[in-house]
Design a protein around this motif. Structure first.
Motif, short mmCIF file in Angstrom:
data_model
loop_
_atom_site.label_atom_id
_atom_site.label_comp_id
_atom_site.label_asym_id
_atom_site.label_seq_id
_atom_site.Cartn_x
_atom_site.Cartn_y
_atom_site.Cartn_z
N GLU A 34 -0.55 -4.81 7.81
CA GLU A 34 -1.82 -4.09 7.27
C GLU A 34 -1.62 -4.00 5.89
O GLU A 34 -2.76 -4.21 5.13
N PHE A 93 -1.74 3.99 -2.50
CA PHE A 93 -2.37 4.13 -1.18
C PHE A 93 -3.64 3.37 -1.17
O PHE A 93 -4.40 3.56 -2.29
N LYS A 94 -4.11 3.15 0.01
CA LYS A 94 -5.51 2.71 0.22
C LYS A 94 -6.41 3.76 -0.28
O LYS A 94 -6.45 4.75 0.13
N GLY A 95 -7.27 2.96 -1.10
CA GLY A 95 -8.44 3.92 -1.61
C GLY A 95 -7.98 4.97 -2.58
O GLY A 95 -8.85 5.54 -3.14
N ARG A 96 -6.78 4.97 -2.95
CA ARG A 96 -6.33 5.97 -4.04
C ARG A 96 -7.11 5.81 -5.29
O ARG A 96 -7.41 7.16 -5.98
N ILE A 114 0.85 -1.19 0.18
CA ILE A 114 0.18 -0.02 0.20
C ILE A 114 0.89 1.27 -0.14
O ILE A 114 0.64 2.40 0.33
N ASN A 115 2.10 1.07 -0.39
CA ASN A 115 2.80 2.32 -0.70
C ASN A 115 3.96 1.92 -1.63
O ASN A 115 4.05 0.82 -1.89
N ARG A 149 0.71 5.98 -7.42
CA ARG A 149 0.67 5.75 -5.99
C ARG A 149 -0.51 4.75 -5.56
O ARG A 149 -1.33 4.38 -6.62
N LEU A 181 -6.43 8.92 -9.62
CA LEU A 181 -6.72 9.64 -8.31
C LEU A 181 -8.04 9.56 -8.01
O LEU A 181 -8.73 10.19 -7.03
N PRO A 224 -12.89 2.58 -1.17
CA PRO A 224 -12.23 2.54 -0.16
C PRO A 224 -11.77 0.92 -0.01
O PRO A 224 -10.67 1.07 0.89
N GLN A 225 -12.09 0.07 -0.73
CA GLN A 225 -11.34 -1.24 -0.61
C GLN A 225 -10.50 -1.68 -1.93
O GLN A 225 -9.83 -2.72 -2.15
N THR A 235 3.87 -1.44 8.58
CA THR A 235 2.76 -1.54 7.71
C THR A 235 2.57 -2.68 6.82
O THR A 235 1.82 -2.97 6.33
#
Lengths: 468, 253
Positions: free
Chosen positions: A320, A431-434, A292-293, A429, A410, A438-439, A317
């Motif tokens: 996670e 990231f979560k939800g990017r 997630i990064n 990116r 995005l 949200p999932q 992380t």
């Protein structure tokens, strides 16, 4: 020891030393887009201020504009309102606007270079973190917040603290099927997502020297993902050849003067750095993210690491990331089913990215389980791609061919993942939800790897599928 | 040594689309142990923050003056993310007006947003925090709430109310491991303060005002963010019911 390019540009743009320890730095070029500018204009109006140098600010729309249709009004009334607002702001303050009305819009980091606005030796800012892209030309370019957008509009300067400079040498030769996207994902994986905090990254070495400007832009674009607000490459003949003849590049006698000046700015062999990192090109394979990064990355041939195999600073992380991605340690990524494939963004939405993909997808079909999008970075890229017939190749293979914009990078526009869909993405990116849900799950990779995943319906080694 | 957070914490930040809120969101998003939920009035700005920053899980745009929005905010976030751990009451408006010129509407609006909303949000999350036996609440006030400010009696009254909320709730919730503190900034560089100097009816100008500040400067939004970061941390567990003036010396008189 001589000064590196960063310090030469910094010193030549310093207006004053401030009591805070920061310097007041003159900004040569300010790029704005529809999302981070309206509040700044509002603040200017509230203060009754004018723009100091309107000819140094250029505007376009990319974040919120839909790419599926150009029909007005846009379905999203918020998008319509913001795009009306930027037009009005540009008219009121006399700013050049690359607009949907004239079909000249595009991602701000694609437009700057293609118009010849992005030039060596300059300071460039924009209310967007991927402004580091412009560093590919030997400029100091970085993202700023909305209140700094206001400050630049009002004063054409910013209060800034000087960065340290880390030279990153990539020497050797990249193997076939390994792209600049793989190089930058590898660098971030090695140095960490926070490794560049407080640094400007200067990329160099034989691999960088051999890269085209568009490949260099991909590298510099993702500097911020490694924590470095600024990433740059020294200007050379490849830079000058790219710029010559572009709309806003110097012309005639001024061109020769400019090239002489630009050459003098490049870091010399004996330039001083705060840190030097060496990376061998042969150690880089097609690289993709599992987490997630952007630093949670691996080579296509590797397995997802275990907690013990990753650096201590990244361990926080780890669980996670696996839980969110619904992945397991010690399993390969190859074979993972995908739902969506996205090719585009300020990282990989330029003509050469599209040409490279077109070269390989001819004769293949996108898997029936995959929604696949190709979104050109600007309307100019779109027109050039169409004149070369690339859109036909893409559409025949089953990709949607879009108008210009940020699209699914995005998801501030209608292009969004649904539920926990997995997207193979050429963006920057994960990231979560990017990407809007949200999932939703994002796997970053090069455009050719995305194309291969779209065709197979699963993560795959593009070198095998396309016999690269 | 006290570790900073034994497990990740869910944080709600109000007024996130403003300059101070933005700064708080930016700083806290760097900590992977903090998962941020943000609310504010500027939907695009919230959307952008969510897409730009790591650890921002969700946003909901709306007006905290509306008590139904407050209820919806807490119930929808609690349902989706399993209850809050940290609340940062940052949203607020400044009302500059002599007592003669105050409008009844202004009085309602200022008290609704600056005081009633924080009280109501505390009410909506208090049982959840008690169950977890851990919680942090930060109220962003103003030194006007403790030292007073001419032509800002309404604003000052709303911020003084926050001090009462902070101290009383700190006493009431102390035994549950919940701390409540208030940060009272002086002049902060933000559109809120600049709108005051931009007002042609205002006799103050920026230079005169800064001359009154012992450190001769504005407070930067990031200074508030750094103090928030400390106050919500594990090592700050003994600090509760406090009102901290972050004002470059202005409150010293």
């Amino acid at each position: 020891m001589s000064k590196n390019l960063f310090n030469k540009i910094w010193d030549s743009h310093k207006i004053a030393s401030l009591n805070s320890g920061q310097d007041q730095i003159f900004i040569d070029l300010h790029l704005i887009h529809e999302v981070t500018s309206p509040q700044a204009f509002g603040m200017l109006r509230a203060l009754g201020l004018k723009i100091a140098y309107p000819q140094r600010t250029f505007a376009t729309v990319d974040h919120i504009i839909p790419t599926s249709t150009l029909k007005r009004p846009y379905q999203d009334s918020l998008a319509e309102a913001m795009i009306v607002a930027i037009k009005e702001n540009c008219e009121e303050f006399n700013i050049k606007y690359f607009s949907p009305e004239e079909g000249s819009q595009g991602i701000v980091h694609v437009i700057g270079p293609e118009k010849g606005l992005t030039q060596p030796g300059t300071t460039i800012v924009c209310g967007d973190s991927h402004t580091s892209t412009h560093g590919a030309f030997g400029a100091i370019a970085f993202g700023i917040g909305t209140s700094q957008v206001r400050d630049v509009l009002a004063t054409q300067s910013l209060a800034l603290g000087r960065l340290k400079v880390r030279r990153i040498n990539i020497n050797g030769k990249l193997a076939a099927g390994v792209y600049s996207k793989d190089v930058i994902l590898h660098i971030i994986r090695v140095l960490g997502v926070k490794g560049g905090m407080g640094f400007a990254y200067e990329y160099g070495g034989s691999v960088i020297d051999a890269m085209s400007m568009e490949e260099r832009m991909t590298i510099c674009n993702m500097s911020i993902e490694g924590g470095a607000r600024v990433g740059y490459i020294n200007p050379d003949q490849i830079t000058f050849d790219y710029l010559q003849g572009r709309e806003y590049a110097p012309a005639g006698e001024k061109w020769n003067e400019a090239v002489t000046k630009w050459k003098s700015l490049a870091s010399e062999a004996d330039a001083e750095y705060d840190d030097i990192v060496n990376i061998q090109a042969e150690s880089i394979s097609p690289t993709l993210t599992w987490g997630i990064n952007p630093g949670q990355a691996m080579s296509i041939g590797e397995k997802i690491p275990t907690l013990e195999q990753i650096k201590e600073e990244d361990q926080g992380t780890f669980e996670e990331a696996l839980e969110y991605m619904k992945l397991e340690a010690e399993k390969p990524m190859v074979g993972l089913k995908i739902n969506v494939a996205f090719i585009g963004s300020c990282t990989n939405g330029r003509l050469s990215d599209l040409e490279e993909v077109a070269k390989y997808v001819k004769g293949f079909k996108v898997s029936s389980n995959v929604k696949a999008l190709i979104v050109p970075g600007s309307m100019q890229v779109k027109r050039e791609a169409e004149s070369k017939g690339l859109n036909k190749i893409f559409e025949e293979a089953g990709f949607e061919w879009r108008e210009a914009g940020c699209s699914m990078c995005l998801a501030m526009n209608p292009d969004k993942l649904q539920a926990d869909e997995i997207c193979a993405s050429s963006s920057n990116r994960n990231f979560k939800g990017r990407q809007g849900s949200p999932q939703g799950r994002t796997i970053l990779m090069s455009p050719v790897m995305v194309a291969a995943a779209a065709i197979k319906g699963e993560v795959t080694d593009a070198r095998q599928l396309f016999k690269i | 040594m006290l570790d900073n957070y034994s497990k990740s914490k869910i944080v709600l930040i109000t007024g996130a689309s403003g300059v101070i809120g933005n700064s708080i969101v930016n700083l806290l998003s760097e900590d992977n142990n903090l998962k941020l939920l943000i609310t504010g009035q500027n939907e695009v700005k919230l959307k952008y923050l969510k897409s730009e920053l790591n650890n921002v899980l969700a946003y909901l745009a709306g007006d905290l003056i509306d008590y139904k929005f407050r209820e919806k905010l807490i119930s929808s976030f609690s349902e989706e993310f399993g209850g809050l751990d940290i609340l940062i009451n940052n949203a607020g408006i400044y009302t500059w007006s002599s007592i003669d010129n105050l409008q009844a509407e202004q009085i309602d609006k200022t008290l609704d947003l600056n005081l009633k909303a924080p009280i109501h949000l505390c009410h909506l999350i208090s049982q959840g925090l008690k169950k977890k036996k851990w919680g942090r609440i930060i109220n962003i006030g103003s030194i006007s709430g403790s030292v007073g400010e001419a032509n800002a009696s309404l604003y000052s009254a709303s911020k003084a109310g926050l001090i009462g909320l902070t101290k009383s709730l700190a006493l009431e919730l102390a035994e549950y491991g919940i701390t409540i503190n208030s940060i009272s900034p002086g002049w902060v560089k933000s559109p809120l303060s600049e709108s005051v100097f931009g007002d042609e009816n205002n006799p103050l100008n920026e230079k005169d005002e800064i001359d009154c500040v012992p450190q001769k400067r504005w407070i930067e939004p990031s200074e508030i963010a750094h103090l928030v970061k400390f106050l919500i941390s594990e090592p700050a567990c003994g600090l509760t019911g406090q009102v901290i003036n972050l004002c470059a010396g202005l409150s010293l008189g």
